[in-house]
Scaffold this motif. Sequence first.
Motif, PDB file in Angstrom:
ATOM      1  N   VAL A 117      51.009  54.832  37.676  1.00 46.63           N
ATOM      2  CA  VAL A 117      50.885  53.908  36.555  1.00 46.63           C
ATOM      3  C   VAL A 117      51.203  52.496  37.020  1.00 46.63           C
ATOM      4  O   VAL A 117      51.875  52.293  38.035  1.00 46.63           O
ATOM      5  N   SER A 118      50.702  51.523  36.250  1.00 51.93           N
ATOM      6  CA  SER A 118      50.932  50.121  36.585  1.00 51.93           C
ATOM      7  C   SER A 118      51.047  49.293  35.317  1.00 51.93           C
ATOM      8  O   SER A 118      50.386  49.585  34.311  1.00 51.93           O
ATOM      9  N   ASN A 119      51.877  48.266  35.372  1.00 51.96           N
ATOM     10  CA  ASN A 119      51.954  47.278  34.290  1.00 51.96           C
ATOM     11  C   ASN A 119      51.647  45.884  34.828  1.00 51.96           C
ATOM     12  O   ASN A 119      52.063  44.872  34.254  1.00 51.96           O
ATOM     13  N   ASP A 120      50.909  45.818  35.927  1.00 56.46           N
ATOM     14  CA  ASP A 120      50.690  44.552  36.627  1.00 56.46           C
ATOM     15  C   ASP A 120      49.878  43.537  35.833  1.00 56.46           C
ATOM     16  O   ASP A 120      50.051  42.331  36.014  1.00 56.46           O
ATOM     17  N   LYS A 123      54.228  60.983  32.616  1.00 59.21           N
ATOM     18  CA  LYS A 123      55.200  59.898  32.752  1.00 59.21           C
ATOM     19  C   LYS A 123      56.245  60.239  33.823  1.00 59.21           C
ATOM     20  O   LYS A 123      56.623  59.377  34.636  1.00 59.21           O
ATOM     21  N   GLU A 155      53.215  50.589  30.549  1.00 60.54           N
ATOM     22  CA  GLU A 155      52.059  50.613  31.432  1.00 60.54           C
ATOM     23  C   GLU A 155      50.806  50.123  30.713  1.00 60.54           C
ATOM     24  O   GLU A 155      50.652  50.318  29.494  1.00 60.54           O
ATOM     25  N   ASP A 156      49.910  49.470  31.466  1.00 62.64           N
ATOM     26  CA  ASP A 156      48.605  49.123  30.927  1.00 62.64           C
ATOM     27  C   ASP A 156      47.485  49.906  31.604  1.00 62.64           C
ATOM     28  O   ASP A 156      46.365  49.947  31.109  1.00 62.64           O
ATOM     29  N   THR A 157      47.804  50.558  32.742  1.00 62.19           N
ATOM     30  CA  THR A 157      46.788  51.269  33.513  1.00 62.19           C
ATOM     31  C   THR A 157      47.415  52.503  34.149  1.00 62.19           C
ATOM     32  O   THR A 157      48.577  52.465  34.567  1.00 62.19           O
ATOM     33  N   ALA A 158      46.641  53.592  34.224  1.00 61.85           N
ATOM     34  CA  ALA A 158      47.142  54.804  34.858  1.00 61.85           C
ATOM     35  C   ALA A 158      45.988  55.602  35.459  1.00 61.85           C
ATOM     36  O   ALA A 158      44.854  55.565  34.974  1.00 61.85           O
ATOM     37  N   GLY A 216      53.309  52.479  25.459  1.00 56.81           N
ATOM     38  CA  GLY A 216      52.232  52.199  26.400  1.00 56.81           C
ATOM     39  C   GLY A 216      50.972  53.007  26.134  1.00 56.81           C
ATOM     40  O   GLY A 216      50.899  53.825  25.217  1.00 56.81           O
ATOM     41  N   ALA A 249      54.708  60.016  37.407  1.00 56.19           N
ATOM     42  CA  ALA A 249      54.579  58.637  37.880  1.00 56.19           C
ATOM     43  C   ALA A 249      55.939  58.044  38.236  1.00 56.19           C
ATOM     44  O   ALA A 249      56.090  57.377  39.263  1.00 56.19           O
ATOM     45  N   SER A 276      42.967  52.520  30.991  1.00 53.23           N
ATOM     46  CA  SER A 276      43.495  51.160  31.007  1.00 53.23           C
ATOM     47  C   SER A 276      43.194  50.494  29.676  1.00 53.23           C
ATOM     48  O   SER A 276      42.109  50.694  29.110  1.00 53.23           O
TER      49      SER A 276
END
Length: 357
Positions: free
Chosen positions: A198-201, A333, A208-211, A171, A336, A228
């Motif tokens: 963190v998010s993988n939305d 990590k 994850e793509d965003t933190a 990620g 989160a 991101s």
Amino acid sequence: MQKLRIAVAGAGLIGREHCTLITSHPGAVIAGIADPAPEAQALAESLGVPHFGDLETMLDAVRPDGAIVALPTGLHKSAALSCIGRGIPSLVEKPVAATLADAFEMARASEASGIPILVGHHRRHSADIREARRVVQSGKLGRIVTVNGMAWVDKPDRYFDVAWRREPGGGTLLINLIHDVDCLRFILGEIRRVGAFVSNDVRGLDVEDTASVSFEFDSGVLGSFTISDAVASPYSWERTSGQALYFPHQPENYLFIGGRDGALEVPTMEYWHHGPEGGDWQADLTRETLPLDGTQTYDNQLAHFLQVIAGNEPPVIDAADAARTLAVILAVKRAAAEARTVDIAEMLEGLQDSGAP
């Protein structure tokens, strides 16, 4: 002056760039390329240098003055130890290793043998990052209070066609944020603890793509950073610095450092202060643009590595130092995943007791 002979292990994207840099440097030549891929053999043939299927065979055959390790992270420890066992200084790409235990094993082996490992956190060689560190250490900003930064990029879907980039460990934290964390440590000192979301939305991948991350430094400085790989923007070191490979230069800032006596924007190096008369929040501020030396990051890194090989300079970042950058990322990590703040000391427990430098 005799040119230093550099072996390159790994002929992927960054390995090829190392080859380009070496061939254009007046003080170095490529001694060999090790990578089992057919593309690597073709690259070696195009450059007129020997090709090998593995690092150890190459090292024994060509006996280089130094080696660049641009292999998958899981192979960094074995590659570095192979170099150390043969008395060959190495430049190991980031992250320094797959685990903290591996990183500190590399550090101990390097220290015991006296054979240096330089880790490829290339931004430490960038003119803007070096100047930011100098400004902070000079006291020009007064007591540092806070720092804020961002790295917003828009990676295309095809980027994730490579399996490891969409699997745990691939990620944006380990691939990208690790650079920014290393810069923060280099400029402002050690980070004490972190908190993170963190998010993988956006893509729904296993990474994850965003933190959003919060930092507390040993000095008491508080900071935040958002990252991101799913945002169209110019706000990242790669674009703003004009120093990164493969990215257009779009003058902007991505890092903001605030002190009692002034603030600094990086990489434009805009320095804001009240001037000799002083002032407060309702007084005008003066803006100065601090000069940079005009050098290029990757050229500086290679030049430094040649000095490390020659024994003229210690590594700007060695394996033990890089391990602490890795520890911060792993703490992010964990913070989160467990919805709590995490002390960096927690990540180093046991490793320190076992004699880690």
